[in-house]
Write a protein that holds these residues in place. Structure first.
Motif, PDB file in Angstrom:
ATOM      1  N   GLU A  23      -2.185  -2.305  -7.563  1.00 40.06           N
ATOM      2  CA  GLU A  23      -1.741  -1.022  -8.099  1.00 40.06           C
ATOM      3  C   GLU A  23      -1.208  -0.086  -7.020  1.00 40.06           C
ATOM      4  OE1 GLU A  23      -1.692  -0.884 -11.345  1.00 40.06           O
ATOM      5  OE2 GLU A  23      -2.647  -2.855 -11.365  1.00 40.06           O
ATOM      6  N   ASP A  24      -1.271  -0.495  -5.771  1.00 44.99           N
ATOM      7  CA  ASP A  24      -0.807   0.363  -4.671  1.00 44.99           C
ATOM      8  C   ASP A  24       0.713   0.371  -4.634  1.00 44.99           C
ATOM      9  OD1 ASP A  24      -0.501   1.798  -2.313  1.00 44.99           O
ATOM     10  OD2 ASP A  24      -2.269   0.886  -1.416  1.00 44.99           O
ATOM     11  N   LYS A  25       1.299   1.541  -4.844  1.00 41.73           N
ATOM     12  CA  LYS A  25       2.760   1.658  -4.922  1.00 41.73           C
ATOM     13  C   LYS A  25       3.347   2.401  -3.720  1.00 41.73           C
ATOM     14  CE  LYS A  25       2.440  -0.194  -9.011  1.00 41.73           C
ATOM     15  NZ  LYS A  25       2.739  -1.624  -9.192  1.00 41.73           N
ATOM     16  N   ARG A  26       2.617   2.442  -2.612  1.00 36.19           N
ATOM     17  CA  ARG A  26       3.079   3.243  -1.477  1.00 36.19           C
ATOM     18  C   ARG A  26       3.905   2.461  -0.471  1.00 36.19           C
ATOM     19  NH1 ARG A  26      -2.360   5.148   0.969  1.00 36.19           N
ATOM     20  NH2 ARG A  26      -2.871   3.005   0.399  1.00 36.19           N
ATOM     21  N   PHE A  27       3.879   1.137  -0.543  1.00 32.09           N
ATOM     22  CA  PHE A  27       4.440   0.351   0.549  1.00 32.09           C
ATOM     23  C   PHE A  27       5.587  -0.559   0.117  1.00 32.09           C
ATOM     24  CE2 PHE A  27      -0.062   1.097   1.501  1.00 32.09           C
ATOM     25  CZ  PHE A  27       0.053   1.767   2.711  1.00 32.09           C
ATOM     26  N   PHE A  28       6.554  -0.657   0.982  1.00 33.03           N
ATOM     27  CA  PHE A  28       7.640  -1.634   0.837  1.00 33.03           C
ATOM     28  C   PHE A  28       7.478  -2.605   2.002  1.00 33.03           C
ATOM     29  CE2 PHE A  28      12.371  -2.501   1.692  1.00 33.03           C
ATOM     30  CZ  PHE A  28      12.388  -3.572   0.827  1.00 33.03           C
TER      31      PHE A  28
END
Length: 210
Positions: free
Chosen positions: A32-37
């Motif tokens: 669910e972590d949407k901070r990283f590319f």
């Protein structure tokens, strides 16, 4: 915060770039972590000692022109601009999988093995205590309890325990096959009662594939 002066708070919007040769677990993340590319950068096939001066620097004007005049391909969908599915890469999936605890990894392995048996169809009903007894020998020396399994199933897998009921819990057993004259592994079902969770085959497959 200068010396002998009060703290001054200012707004900050920025992005951090993390570089690492460890591609699996250089950072902890969950699904669910949407901070990283996360991107795996390919290794250069040839090294050019004059790459910066002769190739990179001359491209700067063209790159700035491209940035200034380009057409925006992706619409603004989130706090990171992009919709999350746009930056879900294989490198990101590796980090998510590696970030799982030993307990969660072993639970996924156990369910995957069980779903290979024809006697088990598309779901398994279970309670944390029974699962604890099944996997505790697989991760010896690692301290955990049934409550840790329950936490994974509730928080990570988003499952809700059902009402108190009777259900059949599968266990792997070894028995002698008279026809083949060898010991074979098979499934027996243990009838018990409790507030069970229902684990579907599709859930385990999605956890493996992410």
């Amino acid at each position: 915060e200068a010396k002998s002066k009060d703290i001054i708070t200012i707004d900050f919007i920025g992005k951090f770039i993390l570089l690492s040769n460890n591609e699996d677990n250089f950072i902890q993340m969950d699904k669910e972590d949407k901070r990283f590319f996360v991107v795996k950068v390919p290794i250069l096939k040839e090294k050019d000692p004059h790459f910066l001066k002769n190739k990179l620097a001359p491209e700067i004007p063209a790159f700035l022109n491209f940035i200034a005049n380009r057409e925006i391909t992706y619409p603004d969908k989130s706090r990171l601009w992009f919709a999350s599915e746009v930056f879900e890469t294989e490198a990101l999936r590796k980090v998510v999988v590696s970030s799982r605890s030993k307990i969660e990894k072993e639970l996924i392995n156990w369910f995957d093995e069980m779903f290979c048996y024809e006697a088990i169809e598309n779901e398994i009903k279970c309670i944390p205590k029974l699962l604890y007894n099944e996997i505790k020998e697989r991760i010896r020396g690692f301290n955990f309890a049934p409550v840790d399994i329950e936490k994974i199933m509730k928080e990570n897998w988003k499952l809700i325990p059902e009402q108190n009921q009777r259900f059949n819990f599968p266990r792997i057993v070894e028995r002698y096959n008279e026809g083949q004259k060898v010991m074979v592994t098979d499934i027996d079902f243990f009838n018990t009662v409790g507030r069970c969770f229902t684990i579907k085959k599709e859930l385990i497959e999605s956890l493996q594939n992410f």
